[in-house]
Motif scaffolding. Structure first.
Motif, PDB file in Angstrom:
ATOM      1  N   UNK A  99       0.837  -1.206   0.000  1.00 34.91           N
ATOM      2  CA  UNK A  99       0.000   0.000   0.000  1.00 34.91           C
ATOM      3  C   UNK A  99       0.870   1.254   0.000  1.00 34.91           C
ATOM      4  N   UNK A 100       1.936   1.236   0.781  1.00 34.42           N
ATOM      5  CA  UNK A 100       2.838   2.391   0.813  1.00 34.42           C
ATOM      6  C   UNK A 100       3.439   2.651  -0.566  1.00 34.42           C
ATOM      7  N   UNK A 101       3.800   1.586  -1.247  1.00 32.52           N
ATOM      8  CA  UNK A 101       4.389   1.729  -2.583  1.00 32.52           C
ATOM      9  C   UNK A 101       3.359   2.257  -3.585  1.00 32.52           C
ATOM     10  N   UNK A 102       2.115   1.767  -3.506  1.00 33.31           N
ATOM     11  CA  UNK A 102       1.068   2.268  -4.410  1.00 33.31           C
ATOM     12  C   UNK A 102       0.780   3.741  -4.133  1.00 33.31           C
ATOM     13  N   UNK A 103       0.739   4.116  -2.852  1.00 35.76           N
ATOM     14  CA  UNK A 103       0.506   5.522  -2.510  1.00 35.76           C
ATOM     15  C   UNK A 103       1.613   6.403  -3.069  1.00 35.76           C
ATOM     16  N   UNK A 104       2.854   5.961  -2.945  1.00 33.11           N
ATOM     17  CA  UNK A 104       3.986   6.727  -3.461  1.00 33.11           C
ATOM     18  C   UNK A 104       3.890   6.882  -4.977  1.00 33.11           C
ATOM     19  N   UNK A 105       3.512   5.809  -5.648  1.00 38.22           N
ATOM     20  CA  UNK A 105       3.371   5.854  -7.108  1.00 38.22           C
ATOM     21  C   UNK A 105       2.310   6.875  -7.526  1.00 38.22           C
ATOM     22  N   UNK A 106       1.165   6.873  -6.829  1.00 40.88           N
ATOM     23  CA  UNK A 106       0.080   7.780  -7.188  1.00 40.88           C
ATOM     24  C   UNK A 106       0.403   9.224  -6.823  1.00 40.88           C
ATOM     25  N   UNK A 107       1.074   9.432  -5.691  1.00 38.31           N
ATOM     26  CA  UNK A 107       1.452  10.803  -5.321  1.00 38.31           C
ATOM     27  C   UNK A 107       2.421  11.390  -6.336  1.00 38.31           C
ATOM     28  N   UNK A 108       3.355  10.570  -6.797  1.00 40.30           N
ATOM     29  CA  UNK A 108       4.300  11.045  -7.814  1.00 40.30           C
ATOM     30  C   UNK A 108       3.564  11.420  -9.102  1.00 40.30           C
ATOM     31  N   UNK A 109       2.600  10.599  -9.487  1.00 42.42           N
ATOM     32  CA  UNK A 109       1.835  10.876 -10.706  1.00 42.42           C
ATOM     33  C   UNK A 109       1.032  12.167 -10.539  1.00 42.42           C
ATOM     34  N   UNK A 110       0.421  12.355  -9.377  1.00 44.85           N
ATOM     35  CA  UNK A 110      -0.387  13.549  -9.142  1.00 44.85           C
ATOM     36  C   UNK A 110       0.464  14.817  -9.127  1.00 44.85           C
ATOM     37  N   UNK A 111       1.735  14.690  -8.745  1.00 41.63           N
ATOM     38  CA  UNK A 111       2.615  15.864  -8.718  1.00 41.63           C
ATOM     39  C   UNK A 111       3.057  16.280 -10.119  1.00 41.63           C
ATOM     40  N   UNK A 112       2.912  15.364 -11.100  1.00 35.38           N
ATOM     41  CA  UNK A 112       3.404  15.640 -12.454  1.00 35.38           C
ATOM     42  C   UNK A 112       2.318  15.883 -13.476  1.00 35.38           C
ATOM     43  N   UNK A 113       1.119  15.345 -13.232  1.00 36.20           N
ATOM     44  CA  UNK A 113       0.084  15.340 -14.260  1.00 36.20           C
ATOM     45  C   UNK A 113      -1.171  16.073 -13.804  1.00 36.20           C
ATOM     46  N   UNK A 114      -1.805  16.781 -14.737  1.00 32.78           N
ATOM     47  CA  UNK A 114      -3.116  17.366 -14.475  1.00 32.78           C
ATOM     48  C   UNK A 114      -4.207  16.318 -14.688  1.00 32.78           C
ATOM     49  N   UNK A 115      -4.058  15.510 -15.710  1.00 33.16           N
ATOM     50  CA  UNK A 115      -4.975  14.406 -16.000  1.00 33.16           C
ATOM     51  C   UNK A 115      -4.223  13.396 -16.841  1.00 33.16           C
ATOM     52  N   UNK A 116      -4.681  12.159 -16.863  1.00 31.48           N
ATOM     53  CA  UNK A 116      -4.056  11.157 -17.726  1.00 31.48           C
ATOM     54  C   UNK A 116      -5.141  10.265 -18.307  1.00 31.48           C
ATOM     55  N   UNK A 117      -4.926   9.879 -19.565  1.00 30.66           N
ATOM     56  CA  UNK A 117      -5.948   9.111 -20.265  1.00 30.66           C
ATOM     57  C   UNK A 117      -5.508   7.752 -20.742  1.00 30.66           C
ATOM     58  N   UNK A 118      -4.258   7.367 -20.489  1.00 31.22           N
ATOM     59  CA  UNK A 118      -3.772   6.083 -20.998  1.00 31.22           C
ATOM     60  C   UNK A 118      -2.985   5.295 -19.954  1.00 31.22           C
ATOM     61  N   UNK A 119      -3.001   5.696 -18.709  1.00 33.92           N
ATOM     62  CA  UNK A 119      -2.200   5.015 -17.692  1.00 33.92           C
ATOM     63  C   UNK A 119      -3.125   4.368 -16.662  1.00 33.92           C
ATOM     64  N   UNK A 120      -3.323   3.070 -16.814  1.00 35.97           N
ATOM     65  CA  UNK A 120      -4.278   2.357 -15.968  1.00 35.97           C
ATOM     66  C   UNK A 120      -3.808   2.157 -14.539  1.00 35.97           C
ATOM     67  N   UNK A 121      -2.508   2.357 -14.282  1.00 37.98           N
ATOM     68  CA  UNK A 121      -2.042   2.197 -12.910  1.00 37.98           C
ATOM     69  C   UNK A 121      -2.755   3.154 -11.969  1.00 37.98           C
ATOM     70  N   UNK A 122      -3.213   4.286 -12.475  1.00 42.78           N
ATOM     71  CA  UNK A 122      -3.960   5.244 -11.667  1.00 42.78           C
ATOM     72  C   UNK A 122      -5.182   4.579 -11.052  1.00 42.78           C
ATOM     73  N   UNK A 123      -5.933   3.854 -11.871  1.00 41.19           N
ATOM     74  CA  UNK A 123      -7.172   3.231 -11.399  1.00 41.19           C
ATOM     75  C   UNK A 123      -6.903   1.919 -10.667  1.00 41.19           C
ATOM     76  N   UNK A 124      -5.940   1.147 -11.164  1.00 45.28           N
ATOM     77  CA  UNK A 124      -5.651  -0.146 -10.534  1.00 45.28           C
ATOM     78  C   UNK A 124      -5.135   0.039  -9.117  1.00 45.28           C
ATOM     79  N   UNK A 125      -4.192   0.966  -8.934  1.00 41.52           N
ATOM     80  CA  UNK A 125      -3.631   1.194  -7.599  1.00 41.52           C
ATOM     81  C   UNK A 125      -4.628   1.909  -6.695  1.00 41.52           C
ATOM     82  N   UNK A 126      -5.405   2.843  -7.264  1.00 43.80           N
ATOM     83  CA  UNK A 126      -6.432   3.488  -6.457  1.00 43.80           C
ATOM     84  C   UNK A 126      -7.456   2.491  -5.950  1.00 43.80           C
ATOM     85  N   UNK A 127      -7.872   1.581  -6.822  1.00 43.39           N
ATOM     86  CA  UNK A 127      -8.822   0.532  -6.447  1.00 43.39           C
ATOM     87  C   UNK A 127      -8.249  -0.339  -5.326  1.00 43.39           C
TER      88      UNK A 127
END
Length: 336
Positions: A99-127
């Protein structure tokens, strides 16, 4: 029935994974998932197949994915693939370190992107994090919401995540929304309900149903106090949103319309009228909110609002907005 897939995901890939699942060899399946021929993470179609496996099969795959994440020297991309696959199979037995690793992955993505349309890790890790009982960071929630609005994700992908998110009530990132979120804890739960109601506001024209509910929520708080609190939020919103070009967060935009309608329902004050005028005149980019603010001003039965519209008619050069102002000033053509 054909599988539901992510927008970019080949159905052949999903069918191939289903075929491997049918053969019952977890080692072969794990290898095919960890070392695909392309560089993309697997999409919703493959993820749905993996989530539907029996618990024992998912545990076997999880052990393989976890070992790969720890041992791989192939770089961050390969490690991320292992983490995302681990998220897809971990329901019911996710470990804290995962869980810590998934949170880190998503926080990094949120710091770089306004929105994303082709990266499923956003939804898979959030789920996976929600399944594990974790609360998602506000910036991650904002990225999820914007991605759902701006992308073409299937509802089967986004709904299991978005429907379980508890907050924040607005997306952080717009300056005015950050101020609202900072003040809400001290204002209390009734204010939270009022802000939540603004998100359900109609953008083009207000409705009696929405107005009645807004007044019912504002009355116990004191209409004057509500006006004095909401006016600075609206003034700040006139400076624009959080995007690089000053655009508003699409998720937050209905709430801004709600603030405009709300001010038009409350006792008029020069400050609130000027704040609505600023929403017409100052934002860096024009949006549907401009017309909403014009119509909100037109609803005031007060000379100050008409004076503000007259002032705007001499300042605004945008043709559509200028026409809306002229219509609002015409007594025979009310805009409410």
């Amino acid at each position: 029935m054909e599988p539901v897939t992510s927008p970019w995901e080949p159905r052949e890939r999903v069918e191939y994974v289903q075929e491997l699942v049918g053969k019952g060899n977890s080692a072969v399946l794990s290898h095919a998932l960890l070392f695909p021929k392309d560089c993309w993470d697997d999409g919703f179609g493959v993820t749905a197949v993996l989530r539907g496996l029996p618990l024992t099969d998912r545990r076997d795959l999880a052990r393989s994915f976890a070992e790969y994440v720890i041992s791989t020297r192939a770089g961050a991309g390969s490690r991320k693939r292992g983490l995302v696959l681990l998220a897809a199979v971990s329901h019911g037995f996710a470990e804290s370190s995962w869980c810590d690793a998934w949170e880190s992955l998503l926080r990094d993505k949120a710091s770089r992107l306004w929105a994303c349309g082709t990266e499923d890790d956003l939804w898979t890790c959030g789920h996976a994090l929600l399944d594990a009982g974790r609360r998602l960071d506000g910036e991650v929630v904002a990225l999820l919401r914007r991605s759902a609005l701006e992308g073409s994700w299937p509802q089967e992908c986004v709904e299991p995540v978005l429907s379980r998110i508890q907050g924040p009530v607005l997306n952080p990132g717009d300056g005015w929304a950050d101020r609202v979120l900072a003040e809400l804890p001290s204002l209390g739960k009734p204010w939270h309900a009022l802000v939540a109601h603004t998100l359900r506001a109609p953008t083009g024209r207000s409705s009696r149903t929405w107005d009645r509910r807004a007044l019912a929520l504002a009355e116990p708080l004191g209409p004057g106090r509500v006006r004095d609190t909401v006016t600075p939020w609206t003034e700040l919103a006139a400076e624009g949103g959080g995007r690089d070009d000053g655009a508003y967060d699409a998720y937050n935009l209905p709430a801004l319309a709600g603030l405009a309608w709300l001010l038009s329902l409350l006792p008029p004050h020069p400050d609130s009228i000027r704040a609505l005028g600023a929403l017409v005149e100052r934002p860096p980019l024009r949006s549907a909110l401009t017309g909403t603010a014009v119509r909100a001003l037109a609803r005031f039965p007060h000379d100050l609002a008409r004076s503000e519209l007259l002032r705007l008619s001499t300042r605004v050069r945008h043709k559509v907005t200028h026409r809306q102002i002229c219509e609002a000033l015409a007594p025979e053509r009310p805009m409410a």
